[in-house]
Design an enzyme around this catalytic site. Structure first.
Site, PDB file in Angstrom:
ATOM      1  N   PHE A 160       0.854  -1.188   0.000  1.00  0.00           N
ATOM      2  CA  PHE A 160       0.000   0.000   0.000  1.00  0.00           C
ATOM      3  C   PHE A 160       0.884   1.230   0.000  1.00  0.00           C
ATOM      4  CE2 PHE A 160      -4.472   1.123   0.851  1.00  0.00           C
ATOM      5  CZ  PHE A 160      -5.077  -0.036   0.427  1.00  0.00           C
ATOM      6  N   GLN A 175      -7.485  14.688   3.457  1.00  0.00           N
ATOM      7  CA  GLN A 175      -6.806  13.875   2.456  1.00  0.00           C
ATOM      8  C   GLN A 175      -7.612  13.739   1.176  1.00  0.00           C
ATOM      9  OE1 GLN A 175      -6.138   9.414   3.035  1.00  0.00           O
ATOM     10  NE2 GLN A 175      -4.076  10.266   2.987  1.00  0.00           N
ATOM     11  N   HIS A 235      -7.794  11.501  -2.006  1.00  0.00           N
ATOM     12  CA  HIS A 235      -7.285  10.218  -2.487  1.00  0.00           C
ATOM     13  C   HIS A 235      -7.034  10.342  -3.982  1.00  0.00           C
ATOM     14  CE1 HIS A 235      -7.034   5.984  -3.457  1.00  0.00           C
ATOM     15  NE2 HIS A 235      -7.036   5.683  -2.175  1.00  0.00           N
ATOM     16  N   LEU A 282     -14.382   5.584  -4.665  1.00  0.00           N
ATOM     17  CA  LEU A 282     -12.973   5.269  -4.502  1.00  0.00           C
ATOM     18  C   LEU A 282     -12.539   4.037  -5.289  1.00  0.00           C
ATOM     19  CD1 LEU A 282     -10.683   6.393  -2.671  1.00  0.00           C
ATOM     20  CD2 LEU A 282     -10.963   4.280  -1.398  1.00  0.00           C
ATOM     21  N   GLU A 290      -6.251   2.033  -3.285  1.00  0.00           N
ATOM     22  CA  GLU A 290      -4.826   2.015  -3.529  1.00  0.00           C
ATOM     23  C   GLU A 290      -4.348   0.589  -3.739  1.00  0.00           C
ATOM     24  OE1 GLU A 290      -3.123   5.190  -1.184  1.00  0.00           O
ATOM     25  OE2 GLU A 290      -1.900   3.622  -0.291  1.00  0.00           O
ATOM     26  N   ARG A 319      -0.376   9.352  -0.328  1.00  0.00           N
ATOM     27  CA  ARG A 319      -1.502   9.873  -1.113  1.00  0.00           C
ATOM     28  C   ARG A 319      -1.375  11.342  -1.492  1.00  0.00           C
ATOM     29  NH1 ARG A 319      -6.255   6.597   2.026  1.00  0.00           N
ATOM     30  NH2 ARG A 319      -5.632   4.600   1.144  1.00  0.00           N
ATOM     31  N   HIS A 365     -11.403  12.474   0.657  1.00  0.00           N
ATOM     32  CA  HIS A 365     -11.457  11.117   1.163  1.00  0.00           C
ATOM     33  C   HIS A 365     -11.423  11.002   2.681  1.00  0.00           C
ATOM     34  CE1 HIS A 365     -10.996   6.857   1.167  1.00  0.00           C
ATOM     35  NE2 HIS A 365      -9.786   6.880   1.668  1.00  0.00           N
ATOM     36  N   ARG A 399      -2.617  10.877   6.126  1.00  0.00           N
ATOM     37  CA  ARG A 399      -2.759   9.518   6.639  1.00  0.00           C
ATOM     38  C   ARG A 399      -2.234   8.526   5.618  1.00  0.00           C
ATOM     39  NH1 ARG A 399      -6.767   5.358   5.887  1.00  0.00           N
ATOM     40  NH2 ARG A 399      -8.021   6.682   4.534  1.00  0.00           N
TER      41      ARG A 399
HETATM   42  C1  LIG Z   1     -14.201   4.523   0.170  1.00  0.00           C
HETATM   43  C2  LIG Z   1     -13.305   4.473   1.364  1.00  0.00           C
HETATM   44  C3  LIG Z   1     -12.294   3.516   1.429  1.00  0.00           C
HETATM   45  C4  LIG Z   1     -11.472   3.455   2.536  1.00  0.00           C
HETATM   46  N1  LIG Z   1     -10.499   2.491   2.559  1.00  0.00           N
HETATM   47  C5  LIG Z   1      -9.721   2.394   3.659  1.00  0.00           C
HETATM   48  C6  LIG Z   1      -8.736   1.386   3.753  1.00  0.00           C
HETATM   49  O1  LIG Z   1      -8.563   0.573   2.863  1.00  0.00           O
HETATM   50  N2  LIG Z   1      -7.986   1.314   4.861  1.00  0.00           N
HETATM   51  C7  LIG Z   1      -8.164   2.186   5.886  1.00  0.00           C
HETATM   52  O2  LIG Z   1      -7.469   2.045   6.873  1.00  0.00           O
HETATM   53  N3  LIG Z   1      -9.093   3.146   5.834  1.00  0.00           N
HETATM   54  C8  LIG Z   1      -9.867   3.273   4.742  1.00  0.00           C
HETATM   55  N4  LIG Z   1     -10.816   4.265   4.695  1.00  0.00           N
HETATM   56  C9  LIG Z   1     -11.017   5.142   5.829  1.00  0.00           C
HETATM   57  C10 LIG Z   1     -11.849   4.468   6.902  1.00  0.00           C
HETATM   58  O3  LIG Z   1     -12.732   3.558   6.323  1.00  0.00           O
HETATM   59  C11 LIG Z   1     -12.691   5.424   7.700  1.00  0.00           C
HETATM   60  O4  LIG Z   1     -11.911   6.453   8.122  1.00  0.00           O
HETATM   61  C12 LIG Z   1     -13.254   4.741   8.907  1.00  0.00           C
HETATM   62  O5  LIG Z   1     -14.016   3.647   8.508  1.00  0.00           O
HETATM   63  C13 LIG Z   1     -14.080   5.624   9.771  1.00  0.00           C
HETATM   64  O6  LIG Z   1     -14.670   4.839  10.797  1.00  0.00           O
HETATM   65  P1  LIG Z   1     -15.444   5.452  11.995  1.00  0.00           P
HETATM   66  O7  LIG Z   1     -15.784   4.339  12.890  1.00  0.00           O
HETATM   67  O8  LIG Z   1     -14.691   6.578  12.538  1.00  0.00           O
HETATM   68  O9  LIG Z   1     -16.713   6.068  11.342  1.00  0.00           O
HETATM   69  P2  LIG Z   1     -17.963   5.400  10.495  1.00  0.00           P
HETATM   70  O10 LIG Z   1     -17.683   3.986  10.247  1.00  0.00           O
HETATM   71  O11 LIG Z   1     -18.218   6.252   9.400  1.00  0.00           O
HETATM   72  O12 LIG Z   1     -19.080   5.491  11.519  1.00  0.00           O
HETATM   73  C14 LIG Z   1     -19.693   6.697  11.868  1.00  0.00           C
HETATM   74  C15 LIG Z   1     -20.855   6.343  12.710  1.00  0.00           C
HETATM   75  O13 LIG Z   1     -21.337   7.467  13.357  1.00  0.00           O
HETATM   76  C16 LIG Z   1     -22.716   7.529  13.238  1.00  0.00           C
HETATM   77  N5  LIG Z   1     -23.105   8.914  13.327  1.00  0.00           N
HETATM   78  C17 LIG Z   1     -22.623   9.974  12.646  1.00  0.00           C
HETATM   79  N6  LIG Z   1     -23.234  11.092  13.024  1.00  0.00           N
HETATM   80  C18 LIG Z   1     -24.120  10.755  13.977  1.00  0.00           C
HETATM   81  C19 LIG Z   1     -25.066  11.444  14.759  1.00  0.00           C
HETATM   82  N7  LIG Z   1     -25.241  12.758  14.641  1.00  0.00           N
HETATM   83  N8  LIG Z   1     -25.824  10.755  15.630  1.00  0.00           N
HETATM   84  C20 LIG Z   1     -25.692   9.430  15.754  1.00  0.00           C
HETATM   85  N9  LIG Z   1     -24.811   8.724  15.055  1.00  0.00           N
HETATM   86  C21 LIG Z   1     -24.038   9.372  14.177  1.00  0.00           C
HETATM   87  C22 LIG Z   1     -23.008   6.883  11.935  1.00  0.00           C
HETATM   88  O14 LIG Z   1     -24.311   6.368  11.906  1.00  0.00           O
HETATM   89  C23 LIG Z   1     -22.000   5.772  11.929  1.00  0.00           C
HETATM   90  O15 LIG Z   1     -22.502   4.660  12.601  1.00  0.00           O
HETATM   91  C24 LIG Z   1     -11.646   4.359   3.585  1.00  0.00           C
HETATM   92  C25 LIG Z   1     -12.649   5.311   3.518  1.00  0.00           C
HETATM   93  C26 LIG Z   1     -13.466   5.380   2.421  1.00  0.00           C
HETATM   94  C27 LIG Z   1     -14.509   6.442   2.355  1.00  0.00           C
END
Ligand SMILES: Cc1cc2nc3c(=O)[nH]c(=O)nc-3n(C[C@H](O)[C@H](O)[C@H](O)COP(=O)(O)OP(=O)(O)OC[C@H]3O[C@@H](n4cnc5c(N)ncnc54)[C@H](O)[C@@H]3O)c2cc1C
Ligand code: HEM
Ligand code: SF4
Ligand code: F3S
Ligand code: FES
Lengths: 144, 597, 127, 235
Positions: free
Chosen positions: B117, B237, B239, B249, B252, B283, B370, B412
């Site tokens: 990666f 970031q 991407h 997306l 990578e 990135r 991203h 990141r």
């Molecule tokens: C397309 C894509 C590909 C990616 N690929 C990778 C990868 O290969 N490797 C890597 O390490 N990272 C990757 N990332 C980054 C990573 O996936 C995210 O940064 C990470 O999943 C975020 O997780 P989280 O638990 O912080 O938030 P999320 O999983 O987004 O969860 C947010 C939660 O908060 C809740 N929420 C939000 N606002 C409120 C509110 N007001 N009230 C109640 N609930 C709320 C939502 O319902 C949700 O459950 C990628 C991101 C994207 C977009």
């Protein structure tokens, strides 16, 4: 990593209950019906159906090798068609078809009726119905 | 009082971070997990490429290399104690996921499979190293499912489709949160000793983005309104490879498997910008390279996109050119079927949305917004810290993309976010439960729901002169064009002026739906308010930072400036404006030096 | 709160399922049709054997060409489709080729059924 | 091009009955149906309600009936369905508002099949991963893709008849664990699936398989489970 080890479950642990037994029963009876029907048709051909019966009559005989089914055809002698042998085949087909068909009705009912009581009622009625149809059917086969 | 619930710990958000926190916290304290989406619909499920851990399952690797790569990737803005902590915990954390049943892809020996990666290198040779553990190209999906399933197994209490609107502070300590139940429109107060925010990022403030509609920065914005600062918000970031125009997306991992970037003239251009790791540079570097190509007229059809070439014959040709081999030394090739097995979803996306088949055609790609590097400031235990001296706010925690630990600094590394969720989600959960065991409930304020109600009333009673969708569209465009990959003083000034106007216009928005049940118009409009607040902070912090570093590239200040700017930004919302202060970066083993790939 | 989950038969039939959905419906109709037909048939033969004369009415129905086409459809479709289902069920990996299986099924069913309909109609008109 | 969008509408707070609204506007061939819905919500009627999040077919929020068949609104483009588009909510779940249906029965069924990894045996001596060959991993790959969008379950004629039927989605989840060589609770799950509300209610209608936006071979998975119950083989 046990690459070669194949995973399998003993008879009591694989969820093989009445429901699934009936499921496989339906498939097996389907195959059995095919076998018996083919058998009856081949039998009919050997007994001379080619000259004496039209296709529809052969099929009718095939689906139920019961001598009344050839009564209205040109078959000269009903004797070979009403031997105990054919009556046994007919009985087999009857019992299989009845079980398959009645269970099919249970399957349809189970899709719509979900309370345990409802399902048990349907099963009770079905078993009674199946027994009745089997007896009447056997009676018809062995008295005609 | 109606609808009051009492829990020791309340977790807001049910993505990777929230579920991990909920899982750990529920072992020691009565815990509720609240999410505006059904947990399995959180954006963690969109993560594709992998989660990093220096197992060395396929070739030599060690956590120190991972640490160094992350520090370097962060452009030296990451806090090195936290980064080291995360990278050391990584193998254990990923193994824990495996033990929970996560179906990682496997090596022939039956171990977790790993792929290269961007920015992950062998520190001795400088060559890319296989560090990203993956489950096809749906690693995040599998993490999300697995964690949700484990939460069900452990009987964690969920409140699904509850949107959190407010954070309650009493006596300068945590008292709980207020949420609205989407299905009924009713307010609920959650009285809690500790609250963990895990609400994800705010990528929806940009026009072209890989982020979900739900990525509106709710957690950050509502804390900002309650006087909590946000850290390093200027670092966002982009991407390098989003699907042209749509922003979806393309992981990578595609380049990890051997795909290369090609400009409009048919040339592979990354060797010019990153001679050693080429297409697998970090990135920010690749995104800027693409933009430079485009600006110098070498975009495809003189337009603003380039090709990503992952056709099997190209992969083989460029691998031979780079001297890339399999671990056993044979030449590196990848058949169409193998590629389909490794990145099935990507191929599906291209076929569905572009009508392009990556096995026989090149994919049109463009950088896409991203990942939110900045966010709610925390220490490495997930405790929210609210000033320059890292004072902890009692009972408040944050983890995941909404938090800023800071392990990602100014940029990141791919796969480090999923790791961040797992490691810091867990520690936030543990810490919150520990805190809840010894702390008492603060009393609830007299009318805890008053502020939330007032916010909704305002949206319902606007003059109706303005349309929320127009405002959203304009905000996204302003942010993407003027506070996007390349930034400059003039553009950002303009952006701030426009954002002010948009905020003013937002006062005149009126929600037409008068109902209570699933009033999605109301909830989405409230989210727009959050995005506007966050955008303003992003733009102002970016304007203030007069240097280029990681994801923040200023045309007027193209160089990194460690003497003046090796520091974290902290931004508060004060008197309708933004107050900006700075705090030092933690540097332990790796003194800043120039970054070359 | 909310609207009942009830799916009426007409709504269900309007779902744009594809081939397999149609054959599921026809299979069910076929199975039911046969079950009803065979039951009545056996009963009527039995009752007749007991000496009651209700057979004539039933006979009229049975000899009717529309009824014959219907019942032949039930039998033939149920049998051929039943074989397809049985094979796909016993060898799930064949399920990947369920589309092809359905083509084969129609390729068997249509000519046989078409021919039979012609024969039945010809007999009906002729006789 | 010009599109005509006919949308099912029902707002429990004002409507006595369901009705359809029609909207005409300009759209691109490459627009997602979800983009059209957003447009209607933004510029025609803000009260139109539907769920969505990821906008690229990976979160499972926006399954609905499009021209009579279950699909994800974000994974279908105008060019795939043409300019005359009818949009209705999923069948067999309570309609809460417009295109939003009550997902609880769906998730309740999901929770019935022990949808979590079970292995209480000690870890390998080195405390590292439980080993699994690539072939063993591939065995259940297809069913790991499920995003719980409910497109399958709500297209199943048996589920329309009764929501007691576990439904394809829950069965898919059970499949994912039963064929995972590391999992130890296959017997319990098979037991649950063999009940009257389990796999026996599947009549190979294939609506599920054809509706699945993740292209999971659902009917095949169900068939494999049925045969495993008969033969006991889990390979
Ligand atoms: C397309 C894509 C590909 C990616 N690929 C990778 C990868 O290969 N490797 C890597 O390490 N990272 C990757 N990332 C980054 C990573 O996936 C995210 O940064 C990470 O999943 C975020 O997780 P989280 O638990 O912080 O938030 P999320 O999983 O987004 O969860 C947010 C939660 O908060 C809740 N929420 C939000 N606002 C409120 C509110 N007001 N009230 C109640 N609930 C709320 C939502 O319902 C949700 O459950 C990628 C991101 C994207 C977009
Ligand atoms: C060659 C002959 C036959 C074959 C191959 C056959 C095959 C099958 C199969 C495979 C099923 C299972 C369908 C499912 O579970 O979805 C079935 C169901 C059924 N069969 Fe048959 N069958 C045959 C003859 C009959 C006969 C003679 C009757 C009538 C007495 C009958 C009545 C039924 C009924 C009522 C069902 C249930 C239908 C449903 O579930 O929709 N079948 N058959
Ligand atoms: S199996 Fe397919 S259709 Fe069913 S819920 Fe999962 S992803 Fe959706
Ligand atoms: S639609 Fe239903 S009947 Fe079986 S094949 Fe799918 S579960
Ligand atoms: S919005 Fe996520 S699947 Fe359509």
């Amino acid at each position: 990593m046990n690459r070669s080890e194949s995973r399998s479950l003993p008879l009591t642990k694989r969820g093989l209950n009445f429901e699934m037994l009936m499921w496989i029963f339906t498939r097996l009876t389907a195959l059995a019906m095919y076998a018996l029907i083919l058998f009856a048709i081949i039998g009919a051909l050997i007994m001379g159906a080619r000259q004496d019966m039209n296709l529809a009559d052969v099929l009718r005989w095939g689906f139920m090798p019961n001598s009344p089914h050839v009564q209205s055809t040109d078959v000269p002698d009903l004797g070979p068609w009403s031997t105990p042998f054919w009556r046994i085949v007919a009985s087999g087909l009857l019992l299989i078809a009845t079980a398959h068909g009645v269970h099919g009705l249970v399957v349809i009912a189970d899709d719509y009726i979900v309370t345990p009581r409802g399902r048990n009622t349907v099963r009770g009625i079905s078993i009674a119905f199946m027994l009745m149809m089997s007896f009447i059917g056997l009676y018809v086969i062995w008295t005609s | 009082m109606p609808n009051v619930h009492q829990f020791d710990v309340v977790v807001v958000g049910a993505g990777g971070a929230g579920l991990m926190a909920g899982l750990y916290s529920s072992r020691g304290a009565k815990t509720a997990v609240i999410s505006k989406l059904y947990p399995t619909r959180s954006h963690t499920g969109a993560a594709q490429g992998g989660i990093s851990a220096a197992f060395g399952n396929l070739e030599e690797d060690k956590p120190e290399w991972h640490t160094y790569d992350s520090v370097k990737g962060s452009d030296y803005l990451g806090d090195q104690d936290a980064i080291e902590f995360m990278c050391e915990e990584a193998p254990q954390a990923v193994l824990e996921l495996e033990h929970m049943g996560l179906p990682f892809d496997r090596t022939p020996e039956g171990r977790i499979s790993q792929r290269p990666f961007g920015g992950h290198t062998n520190n001795v040779t400088g060559k890319p190293v296989r560090r990203a553990c993956h489950a096809a190209d749906r690693t995040g999906h599998m993490i999300l499912q697995t964690l949700y399933q484990q939460c069900l197994k452990n009987k964690v209490t969920f409140f699904d489709e509850y949107q959190v609107l407010d954070f309650l502070i009493v006596n300068r300590r945590t008292a709980g949160i207020v949420a609205v139940e989407l299905a009924t429109g009713e307010f609920h107060t959650f009285h809690a000793k500790a609250v963990i925010f895990a609400t994800g990022g705010h990528g929806r403030i940009f026009e072209v983005t890989s982020n979900a509609y739900a990525y509106t920065g709710d957690g950050a914005a509502l804390l900002l309104r309650r006087g909590i600062p946000l850290e390093d918000m200027e670092f966002f970031q982009f991407h390098p490879t989003g699907i042209y125009k749509l922003g979806i997306l393309i992981t990578e991992g595609v380049r990890g498997e051997g795909g290369v970037l090609i400009n409009g003239k048919g040339e592979r251009f990354m060797p010019k910008y990153a001679p050693t790791v080429k297409d697998l540079a970090s990135r920010d570097v690749v995104s800027r390279a693409i933009y430079t190509e485009i600006r110098e007229g070498r975009g495809v059809n003189s337009s603003n996109y380039v090709w990503l070439d992952a056709r099997p014959e190209s992969i083989a040709r460029y691998a031979a050119e780079d001297g890339r081999t399999n671990p056993d030394g044979s030449p590196y090739v990848l058949s169409g079927e193998q590629l389909l097995a490794k990145v099935p979803d990507i191929i599906d996306f291209c076929r569905v949305y572009l009508g392009v088949d990556p096995l026989t055609q090149m994919m049109p790609t463009q950088p896409t917004a991203h990942y939110t590097m900045g966010g709610i400031p925390t220490n490495k235990f997930g405790e929210v810290v609210i000033d320059e001296s890292n004072a902890v706010f009692p009972g408040l925690y944050a983890a995941g993309e909404c938090a800023c630990v800071s392990v990602h600094g100014a940029n990141r590394l791919g796969t480090n976010s999923l790791l961040d969720l797992i490691v810091f989600g867990k520690h936030a959960g543990l810490k919150a439960a520990e805190y809840a065991q010894q702390a008492d409930f603060e009393p609830l304020p007299p009318d805890p729901q008053a502020d939330s109600r007032a916010q909704f009333e305002k949206l319902r009673n606007g003059s109706g002169k303005e349309n929320a969708f127009d405002i959203t569209t304009e905000m996204k465009k302003v942010m993407f064009d003027l506070v996007g990959i390349y930034r400059n003083e003039k553009g950002m000034q303009e952006a701030i002026t426009k954002l002010d106007q948009l905020k003013e216009r937002f006062q005149h928005v009126k929600v037409t739906d008068r109902g209570r049940i699933f009033n999605t118009e109301l909830f989405h409009t409230w989210e727009l308010g959050n995005m506007l607040d966050v955008s303003e902070v992003v733009a102002k912090c970016a304007l203030n930072r007069r240097e280029s570093r990681g994801g923040h590239s200023r045309e007027d200040f193209p160089n990194r400036d460690d003497s003046d700017w090796l520091k974290h930004t902290l931004a508060w919302q004060k008197n309708g404006g933004v107050e900006i202060r700075y705090k030092p970066v933690v540097i332990t083993k790796y003194p800043p030096k120039e970054r070359v790939y | 709160m909310g609207l009942n989950r009830n799916v009426s038969l007409s709504t269900a039939l309007r779902y744009k399922g594809q081939g397999p959905f149609l054959s599921f419906i026809l299979h069910r109709i076929g199975g039911l049709g046969m079950a009803v037909f065979i039951t009545i048939h056996i009963l009527s033969v039995y009752i007749e054997a007991l000496g009651w004369k209700i057979g004539d009415i039933l006979n009229d129905i049975y000899m009717n060409w529309a009824f014959q086409i219907f019942i032949f459809f039930c039998v033939l479709f149920h049998a051929i489709n039943g074989l397809r289902i049985t094979l796909l069920d016993l060898f799930p990996r064949l399920s990947t080729y369920h589309r092809e299986a359905l083509w084969i099924e129609w390729a068997l069913f249509l000519p046989v059924f078409g021919l039979s309909v012609i024969v039945i109609l010809a007999t009906a008109v002729g006789g | 091009m010009q599109v005509t969008l006919k949308i099912f509408r029902y707002n429990p707070e004002v409507d006595k009955k369901i009705h359809y609204e029609t909207y005409n506007f300009e759209a691109q061939e490459t627009d997602r149906i979800l983009d059209l819905l957003e447009h209607v919500k933004g510029y025609f009627d803000g009260t139109l309600s539907f769920r969505r999040s990821c906008a690229h077919g990976v979160c499972g929020s926006d399954a609905m009936r499009i021209n009579g068949r279950n699909m994800l609104a974000c994974k279908v483009l105008v060019r795939d369905v043409g300019g005359q588009i009818t949009i209705e909510p999923l069948l067999g779940l309570k309609i809460q508002k417009d295109l939003i249906v009550d997902m609880e029965p769906f998730f309740d069924n999901y929770k019935k099949v022990l949808p979590w990894f079970i292995n209480d045996s000690p870890l390998p001596a080195d405390e590292r991963e439980r080993l699994q060959s690539p072939q063993q991993r591939a065995r259940f790959d297809d069913t790991t893709k499920c995003i719980l969008c409910a497109a399958c379950t709500t297209s199943c004629p048996t589920f329309w008849a009764n929501d007691d039927y576990l439904g394809p989605a829950a069965i898919v989840t059970a499949h994912r664990f039963i064929y995972d060589s590391r999992d130890e609770a296959a017997a319990e799950r098979l037991h649950i699936l063999s009940e009257t509300s389990g796999v026996a209610r599947c009549h190979t209608a294939y609506n599920c398989t054809l509706a699945c936006p993740r292209e999971i071979e659902i009917t095949r998975a169900i068939g494999e489970l049925k045969m495993s119950m008969i033969t006991g083989k889990l390979d």
